[in-house]
Write a protein that holds these residues in place. Structure first.
Motif, short mmCIF file in Angstrom:
data_model
loop_
_atom_site.label_atom_id
_atom_site.label_comp_id
_atom_site.label_asym_id
_atom_site.label_seq_id
_atom_site.Cartn_x
_atom_site.Cartn_y
_atom_site.Cartn_z
N VAL A 9 -1.11 1.86 8.78
CA VAL A 9 -0.06 2.58 8.04
C VAL A 9 -0.30 4.08 8.13
O VAL A 9 -1.44 4.54 8.07
N VAL A 10 0.77 4.83 8.28
CA VAL A 10 0.72 6.30 8.25
C VAL A 10 1.97 6.79 7.56
O VAL A 10 3.09 6.51 8.01
N VAL A 15 0.84 -1.20 0.00
CA VAL A 15 0.00 0.00 0.00
C VAL A 15 0.87 1.25 0.00
O VAL A 15 0.60 2.22 -0.72
N LEU A 16 1.95 1.25 0.77
CA LEU A 16 2.86 2.39 0.76
C LEU A 16 3.48 2.58 -0.62
O LEU A 16 3.75 3.71 -1.05
N CYS A 17 3.71 1.48 -1.32
CA CYS A 17 4.27 1.54 -2.67
C CYS A 17 3.31 2.23 -3.63
O CYS A 17 3.74 2.97 -4.51
N ALA A 39 -0.14 7.43 2.50
CA ALA A 39 -1.26 6.58 2.94
C ALA A 39 -1.54 6.81 4.42
O ALA A 39 -0.64 7.08 5.21
N ASP A 40 -2.82 6.70 4.79
CA ASP A 40 -3.21 6.89 6.18
C ASP A 40 -4.45 6.05 6.46
O ASP A 40 -5.54 6.39 6.01
N GLY A 41 -4.26 4.95 7.17
CA GLY A 41 -5.40 4.09 7.47
C GLY A 41 -4.96 2.71 7.88
O GLY A 41 -3.85 2.51 8.38
#
Length: 499
Positions: free
Chosen positions: A150-151, A126-128, A133-135
């Protein structure tokens, strides 16, 4: 087409509980591009929780798929092949025997991921694919569900559960009522969901992608790109309830979902229902990137991870497909100066979208002139770029469309307009007008734009040409400056000497 100066290709074989998949990327980068992607739905995880064994037919199908994938990797001359295995091979008593035979066939070691390791890689995926990203990431596979917070670029320690689609099907004997109870109990103490309220829930996994595909079809959504597709939590909850009580075979769009996935849709809907009720997110956002891309992201340096994924992907396309890649950097500076002088109050998100437009604005130059507007609109809207939501994707595509089509709204009847706000549409016209002037005077070559600044000055829009560029001032250029000035509500002026 391979990237310019790309490293050797890198492949990941993902042995999951439902599918076995090979993805070959053209190199290790912040914005990995796929050269090849193929899967076989083997159902390795079916029956594991009730029998403790991988079924013989599933094993045979998986091993055959792996033999096929090895041939393909050899044919593509892929030397770096990483093989990952998840819940089914991890939980089955005969998992070690299967892994040993799979390693023999592939000629490579297999990394058997723990549940927490799988959660971490899903989060990295998801970071990729998302900018800041925040959630909470939820990766629903056949045998398990991983949850992790993830933040920005940070990932907390995640958790794993036995709430995969095939696992739920096995545990309940196909009973949706029993599955609902198991899910409710299984998520009662799911720590990551405690911090989800008002944030995004990032849905990873084939079952949730299939659910989102149906949701797209039900609302006649204008952009068929799965990554970044966002459903308001309330809509996602209502749609999940519809799938729980409806025979999915009766849905008009069910043909878009593979037959092997369809029996798992109800379990995916049940899980999503409970996650939304329990965590109260603001939206459910689909991520097409997961464990595989997370594994590649982990291999990057810290500096490489901090690179903006949208601009990384747009830069690669610019290098591959534009007439002169160096021109884009000048275009970014040139449009930036004009944006500032016009006091357009550009937000950080709008700035990165404008930079992406500049990078992608020359992709359609090989297309017949009559079709460049439509070609660029489709090419950008449906590209594999990440790090941008669907509204931003539509804005970028429309900006380049206006570059070719002209600034009239009558000519921009694309249904992508449904995805952007009035402010975004106006900005797309303005940026398209800037591009129309920039490309006319520069022919997509570097060296001209720094000597021909376009700025807002009081009530005027002023294009200043250096003495050696005086011959660029002609009726066609005057018309384009007038067109942009009209959109901006300013007086057009072309000065043919440095002031």
């Amino acid at each position: 087409m391979r990237r310019t100066g790309a490293a050797s290709p890198i492949a990941i074989i993902d042995i999951g509980s439902n599918s076995v998949r090979l993805v070959v990327y053209d190199g290790l980068s912040r914005s990995p591009a796929q050269l090849f992607n193929e899967k076989v739905l083997c159902g390795l995880g079916r029956g594991v929780l009730t029998t403790g064994q991988l079924a013989e037919d599933a094993v045979a199908k998986a091993l055959k798929a792996l033999a096929w994938f090895r041939i393909l990797c050899d044919a593509m001359q892929v030397n770096r092949v990483h093989v990952l295995a998840t819940a089914a091979a991890r939980d089955a008593a005969n998992g070690p025997e299967f892994i040993a035979e799979a390693e023999r066939i592939l000629g490579r070691k297999i990394e058997l991921l723990s549940g927490r390791r799988e959660a971490q890689l899903s989060a990295y995926g998801v970071l990729c694919g998302f900018h800041h990203a925040d959630g909470v990431v939820g990766d629903m596979g056949g045998g398990s569900l991983e949850l992790v917070d993830v933040v920005g670029n940070s990932v907390t320690e995640g958790m794993t559960t036995k709430l995969g689609g095939l696992a739920l099907q096995d545990m309940t004997g196909g009973s949706i009522k029993k599955a609902a109870k198991i899910i409710r109990e299984g998520l009662a103490n799911a720590g990551p969901l405690d911090a989800l309220r008002g944030r995004n829930f990032y849905a990873v996994g084939g079952t949730w992608r299939s659910l989102a595909t149906l949701h797209m079809a039900q609302r006649a959504y204008p952009l068929h790109v799965m990554h970044g597709y966002s459903m308001p939590a309330k809509d996602a909850l209502e749609f999940s309830k519809l799938l729980e009580r409806t025979d999915t075979e009766t849905l008009g769009s069910i043909d878009s979902v593979s037959e092997a996935r369809r029996p798992l849709l109800s379990y995916g809907a049940l899980l999503l229902d409970e996650i939304i009720r329990r965590g109260r997110p603001s939206a459910v956002v689909v991520s097409a990137l997961g464990v595989r891309e997370g594994f590649l992201y982990e291999l990057l340096t810290e500096e490489e991870r901090r690179v903006d994924p949208l601009l990384a992907g747009a830069s690669e396309l610019n290098r591959l497909m534009s007439r002169n890649s160096a021109h884009a950097a000048e275009l970014v500076a040139w449009t930036g100066r004009l944006t500032t002088s016009l006091h357009l109050d550009e937000t950080p998100e709008e700035r990165r979208q404008r930079e992406a437009v500049c990078l992608l604005s020359d992709l359609a130059w090989r297309t017949h002139p009559d079709y460049r507007a439509e070609q660029s609109l489709s090419q950008i809207a449906h590209s594999s770029i990440t790090g941008v939501d669907h509204a931003g994707r539509a804005f970028i595509a429309l900006s380049v469309f206006f570059r070719y089509q002209g600034l009239s709204l009558e000519g921009a009847r694309s249904n992508l307009r449904e995805l952007v706000t009035p402010r975004m549409l106006n900005r797309a016209r303005i940026l398209g007008g800037m591009l129309r002037i920039a490309y006319l005077i520069s022919a997509a070559m570097p060296g001209i734009l720094p000597r021909a600044p376009l700025v807002g000055s009081g009530s005027r829009l002023v294009l200043t040409l250096s003495p050696e560029l005086e011959a660029l001032s002609n009726d066609r250029l005057t018309t384009r400056v007038k067109q942009l000035a009209r959109v901006l509500g300013r007086e057009p002026v072309i000065v043919t000497k440095m002031g």
